[in-house]
Motif scaffolding. Structure first.
Motif, PDB file in Angstrom:
ATOM      1  N   ALA A 176       0.829  -1.211   0.000  1.00 57.70           N
ATOM      2  CA  ALA A 176       0.000   0.000   0.000  1.00 57.70           C
ATOM      3  C   ALA A 176       0.857   1.251   0.000  1.00 57.70           C
ATOM      4  O   ALA A 176       0.590   2.207  -0.739  1.00 57.70           O
ATOM      5  N   ASN A 177       1.911   1.248   0.824  1.00 56.78           N
ATOM      6  CA  ASN A 177       2.781   2.421   0.901  1.00 56.78           C
ATOM      7  C   ASN A 177       3.484   2.681  -0.435  1.00 56.78           C
ATOM      8  O   ASN A 177       3.595   3.822  -0.880  1.00 56.78           O
ATOM      9  N   ALA A 178       3.970   1.592  -1.050  1.00 58.92           N
ATOM     10  CA  ALA A 178       4.654   1.748  -2.333  1.00 58.92           C
ATOM     11  C   ALA A 178       3.687   2.258  -3.404  1.00 58.92           C
ATOM     12  O   ALA A 178       4.048   3.096  -4.236  1.00 58.92           O
ATOM     13  N   LEU A 179       2.452   1.761  -3.388  1.00 58.63           N
ATOM     14  CA  LEU A 179       1.447   2.222  -4.351  1.00 58.63           C
ATOM     15  C   LEU A 179       1.106   3.689  -4.130  1.00 58.63           C
ATOM     16  O   LEU A 179       0.903   4.449  -5.084  1.00 58.63           O
ATOM     17  N   LEU A 180       1.035   4.091  -2.869  1.00 55.93           N
ATOM     18  CA  LEU A 180       0.756   5.490  -2.553  1.00 55.93           C
ATOM     19  C   LEU A 180       1.868   6.393  -3.095  1.00 55.93           C
ATOM     20  O   LEU A 180       1.611   7.408  -3.755  1.00 55.93           O
ATOM     21  N   ASP A 181       3.117   6.001  -2.825  1.00 56.05           N
ATOM     22  CA  ASP A 181       4.251   6.771  -3.340  1.00 56.05           C
ATOM     23  C   ASP A 181       4.269   6.781  -4.867  1.00 56.05           C
ATOM     24  O   ASP A 181       4.534   7.804  -5.499  1.00 56.05           O
ATOM     25  N   LEU A 182       3.971   5.628  -5.450  1.00 53.34           N
ATOM     26  CA  LEU A 182       3.940   5.515  -6.905  1.00 53.34           C
ATOM     27  C   LEU A 182       2.891   6.455  -7.502  1.00 53.34           C
ATOM     28  O   LEU A 182       3.134   7.138  -8.505  1.00 53.34           O
ATOM     29  N   GLY A 183       1.728   6.518  -6.861  1.00 55.69           N
ATOM     30  CA  GLY A 183       0.678   7.412  -7.338  1.00 55.69           C
ATOM     31  C   GLY A 183       1.100   8.864  -7.337  1.00 55.69           C
ATOM     32  O   GLY A 183       0.794   9.619  -8.264  1.00 55.69           O
ATOM     33  N   HIS A 184       1.852   9.254  -6.324  1.00 53.23           N
ATOM     34  CA  HIS A 184       2.282  10.653  -6.241  1.00 53.23           C
ATOM     35  C   HIS A 184       3.292  11.006  -7.328  1.00 53.23           C
ATOM     36  O   HIS A 184       3.229  12.097  -7.903  1.00 53.23           O
ATOM     37  N   VAL A 185       4.228  10.115  -7.616  1.00 53.68           N
ATOM     38  CA  VAL A 185       5.193  10.460  -8.673  1.00 53.68           C
ATOM     39  C   VAL A 185       4.551  10.360 -10.049  1.00 53.68           C
ATOM     40  O   VAL A 185       4.942  11.076 -10.977  1.00 53.68           O
ATOM     41  N   GLN A 186       3.558   9.496 -10.205  1.00 58.93           N
ATOM     42  CA  GLN A 186       2.827   9.455 -11.470  1.00 58.93           C
ATOM     43  C   GLN A 186       2.039  10.743 -11.658  1.00 58.93           C
ATOM     44  O   GLN A 186       1.980  11.294 -12.763  1.00 58.93           O
ATOM     45  N   ARG A 187       1.464  11.239 -10.590  1.00 62.77           N
ATOM     46  CA  ARG A 187       0.750  12.516 -10.669  1.00 62.77           C
ATOM     47  C   ARG A 187       1.699  13.650 -11.016  1.00 62.77           C
ATOM     48  O   ARG A 187       1.366  14.543 -11.800  1.00 62.77           O
ATOM     49  N   ALA A 188       2.901  13.609 -10.466  1.00 60.48           N
ATOM     50  CA  ALA A 188       3.888  14.645 -10.764  1.00 60.48           C
ATOM     51  C   ALA A 188       4.298  14.640 -12.227  1.00 60.48           C
ATOM     52  O   ALA A 188       4.761  15.651 -12.751  1.00 60.48           O
ATOM     53  N   GLN A 189       4.117  13.496 -12.895  1.00 66.43           N
ATOM     54  CA  GLN A 189       4.437  13.380 -14.319  1.00 66.43           C
ATOM     55  C   GLN A 189       3.192  13.530 -15.200  1.00 66.43           C
ATOM     56  O   GLN A 189       3.235  13.237 -16.386  1.00 66.43           O
ATOM     57  N   SER A 190       2.092  13.980 -14.603  1.00 67.75           N
ATOM     58  CA  SER A 190       0.821  14.171 -15.322  1.00 67.75           C
ATOM     59  C   SER A 190       0.236  12.859 -15.830  1.00 67.75           C
ATOM     60  O   SER A 190      -0.536  12.849 -16.787  1.00 67.75           O
ATOM     61  N   LYS A 191       0.575  11.742 -15.201  1.00 71.13           N
ATOM     62  CA  LYS A 191      -0.015  10.450 -15.555  1.00 71.13           C
ATOM     63  C   LYS A 191      -1.221  10.219 -14.647  1.00 71.13           C
ATOM     64  O   LYS A 191      -1.199   9.367 -13.754  1.00 71.13           O
ATOM     65  N   TYR A 192      -2.281  10.956 -14.893  1.00 68.43           N
ATOM     66  CA  TYR A 192      -3.367  11.012 -13.926  1.00 68.43           C
ATOM     67  C   TYR A 192      -4.173   9.726 -13.826  1.00 68.43           C
ATOM     68  O   TYR A 192      -4.566   9.327 -12.728  1.00 68.43           O
ATOM     69  N   SER A 193      -4.437   9.070 -14.944  1.00 75.81           N
ATOM     70  CA  SER A 193      -5.205   7.827 -14.874  1.00 75.81           C
ATOM     71  C   SER A 193      -4.411   6.745 -14.151  1.00 75.81           C
ATOM     72  O   SER A 193      -4.966   5.982 -13.353  1.00 75.81           O
TER      73      SER A 193
END
Length: 492
Positions: A176-193
Motif C-alpha cells: 500500500a505504501n509503495a502504491l501510494l508513493d507511486l501514485g504521487h510520482v505518477q501525478r507529478a508526471q501528469s499520468k493522472y489515470s
C-alpha cells in the motif's frame, strides 16, 4: 485580453506543483543504523524495526502525513531528536539528510541488485540473502531521495521495484505504501489515470487493514488529481474526508496538507473567504511545527488569492517568500509555481519584461522535471505577456502549446482559458471561422462547470466578430444612395 481574475495567475489547475507534500521518511544522524529508530518511537510507532536498516521499515506510511506528526507543543522535542532543524522534523531531507539518505539507499540497492538491470524480476531477490523487506525499504528510500530531487522517472522505477518485492513476500502494508508513493510520482508526471489507479489499489489495502492514516493520505492524493481534472466537487469531498481522518487521529501535518488542498479547490470554486481561511489555518500549523515545504505551499495559495483580489503587492511578497523557501529546500516544482505567480503579478503591475523573465525561468524548471500541467499554465501567462509587448507570433505559439497540453491532460478550465486567448489572436488575424470554433468550445466547457469568466469573455469575443461580419454584409450609406439613384433613373 487580461488574465481572468476568478481563476488566478493563468492557473486553471495551478498548484499540483505547489502541493507536492513531502513523502520522505529518511532521518539524519551520526549513525544510520540507530538514528532511524528513535523517531519511530517518538512518533508512537510500536512496530519492530530491524536495526540493519538505515531507513524506516515496511510498516511506514509515506506521504505528507506519513509519520504521525506531533502537535505544536511536541515539535521542539522532535526537532532535537531528528536533527536538521525544521526540515528534519517534517521528514524533509535537508542537505545532510539527502546526502546521507542517498548513500544509505544506494548502498543497500547496489548490494542486492544489478545496477545495469533495467527492470526488476522476483528472481533478483535471491541475490544477497533473504532480507527482502530490507531491500524493498532501501528501494523506497532511494525513491524518496529521487523524488526530492524531482527525478520522478527514476523514483517511479524505484517504487515499482519496491512494490514487486512487497507483493512477492506478501507484505500488505508495504504494498500500500509503495502504491501510494507511486501514485504521487505518477501525478507529478501528469499520468493522472495511472496515478488514480495506484491510489485506488492503495486505498483498498489500507481499508482492509483498517489503516486510517493510509486512507487519509490516499484521499488527499485523489483530491489533487480530481482538482487537476476540474472535478472540484469530488476534490472538495476527498479533501474533507482526508481532513476529518487527520483530525480524528491528531495528525497536525496531515491536517495542514488537507487544508491547503481544500483551500485551492475553494478558491477555484470562487469561495474566496473560505479558501483564505483554510490556507491561513494551514500556514499557522506549518509554522508551528517548522515545516518549510508546507509553509511554501500555503504561501503560494495565499498569493493566488491576493492576486485574485487585486492585491498584487501583497501577492508578490507571498510569492517571493515561497520562492526563497523552495530554493532553500530544493523544491523545483514549488520554485516553478512561485515564479509563475510572480510572472502573473508582475504583469498586473505592467512590469512585462520582468514577467517574461519569470515565466521563462518557470518554464525551464517545468520542462526539466516533466511538469506538463505547470508548463501549460505558465505558457498561458507567457502568451498574455507576449501579446502586451506586441510579440504576437510568440504569443500564438505559446497559446497553441498551452491548449495542446491542457487538452492532452483533460483540464477543462485550462482548455477554456487557452481557447479564448487563442481566439483573440485569431480575430486579430481575421481568421473568424477558426475563432468561432475555439470560442464555442470554451462556451461548452463554461456551461458545464459554471465558469463565469469564460462566459463573459466568449460573449465579448463573439460580439467583436458579429460587428465585423455585419460590416461585410450591410451596404454602406454611399452604396445605399447610389442604389436609390439607379432605381430612380430606371423609373424615368
Amino acid at each position: 485580453m487580461s488574465p481572468r481574475s476568478d481563476v488566478g495567475p493563468r492557473t486553471a489547475t495551478t498548484e499540483r506543483e505547489d502541493i507536492q507534500p513531502p513523502l520522505f521518511s529518511l532521518m539524519s544522524g551520526e549513525s544510520s543504523d540507530t538514528q532511524a529508530l528513535t523517531p519511530h518511537k517518538e512518533f508512537g510507532d510500536d512496530r519492530e524495526v530491524e536495526k540493519d536498516r538505515g531507513l524506516l521499515g515496511p510498516g511506514k506510511v509515506q506521504d505528507e502525513g506519513a509519520q504521525p506528526m506531533p502537535l505544536c507543543a511536541d515539535a521542539p522535542a522532535t526537532n532535537e531528536i531528528i536533527g536538521d532543524g525544521a526540515l528534519g522534523q517534517a521528514g524533509i531531507p535537508g542537505p545532510k539528510n539527502v546526502s546521507l539518505g542517498l548513500k544509505i539507499a544506494q548502498r543497500e540497492y547496489s548490494h542486492r541488485f544489478k545496477p545495469e538491470a533495467s527492470c526488476f524480476q522476483p528472481s533478483d531477490m535471491c541475490q544477497g540473502g533473504g532480507n527482502y523487506a530490507g531491500r524493498a525499504d532501501a528501494l523506497e528510500g532511494l525513491g524518496h531521495v529521487q523524488r526530492a530531487r524531482s527525478k520522478f522517472v527514476d523514483a517511479e522505477d524505484s517504487y515499482m521495484k519496491a512494490f514487486a518485492i512487497y507483493e512477492f513476500v506478501g507484505e500488505k502494508l508495504g504494498q500500500a505504501n509503495a502504491l501510494l508513493d507511486l501514485g504521487h510520482v505518477q501525478r507529478a508526471q501528469s499520468k493522472y489515470s495511472q496515478a488514480e489507479a495506484s491510489f485506488g489499489r492503495a486505498l483498498a489495502i489500507y481499508q482492509s487493514l483498517g489503516n486510517d492514516l493510509g486512507r487519509a493520505n490516499v484521499f488527499d492524493g485523489l483530491g489533487h488529481i480530481q482538482r487537476t481534472c476540474s472535478k472540484h466537487v469530488e476534490a472538495e469531498e476527498s479533501f474533507n474526508q482526508a481532513l476529518a481522518i487527520y483530525q480524528s487521529i491528531g495528525n497536525g501535518l496531515g491536517k495542514a496538507n488537507a487544508l491547503v488542498g481544500l483551500g485551492h479547490v475553494q478558491r477555484e470554486r470562487l469561495m474566496h473567504v473560505q479558501a483564505e481561511a483554510s490556507l491561513t489555518k494551514s500556514l499557522a500549523i506549518y509554522e508551528c511545527i517548522g515545516n518549510e515545504r508546507g509553509q511554501a505551499n500555503a504561501l503560494l495559495g495565499i498569493g493566488h488569492i491576493q492576486g485574485d483580489h487585486c492585491k498584487p503587492i501583497e501577492a508578490e511578497d507571498s510569492y517571493r517568500k515561497a520562492l526563497i523557501i523552495c530554493k532553500r529546500i530544493g523544491d523545483e516544482l514549488g520554485r516553478a509555481s512561485a515564479l509563475n505567480g510572480l510572472g502573473h503579478v508582475q504583469s498586473l503591475l505592467s512590469r512585462y519584461t520582468e514577467a517574461e523573465v519569470s515565466y521563462t525561468e518557470a518554464l525551464d524548471v517545468q520542462k526539466s522535471v516533466g511538469d506538463d500541467l505547470g508548463r501549460a499554465s505558465t505558457l498561458g501567462g507567457l502568451g498574455c505577456v507576449q501579446r502586451k509587448i506586441s510579440k504576437d507570433v510568440e504569443a500564438e505559439a505559446s497559446f497553441i502549446e498551452s491548449l495542446a497540453l491542457y487538452t492532452k491532460m483533460g483540464s477543462d478550465l485550462g482548455r477554456a482559458n487557452s481557447s479564448l486567448e487563442l481566439a483573440g489572436i485569431r480575430i486579430q488575424q481575421k481568421r473568424y471561422a477558426e475563432a468561432k470554433i475555439l470560442i464555442n468550445d470554451a462556451v461548452g466547457i463554461s456551461e458545464q462547470v459554471g465558469y463565469n469568466w469564460a462566459k463573459i469573455t466568449a460573449r465579448d469575443l463573439l460580439e467583436k466578430i458579429s460587428v465585423v461580419e455585419r460590416s461585410f454584409t450591410q451596404p454602406s450609406p454611399t452604396d445605399t444612395i447610389h442604389a436609390e439613384e439607379l432605381d430612380l433613373s430606371r423609373r424615368d
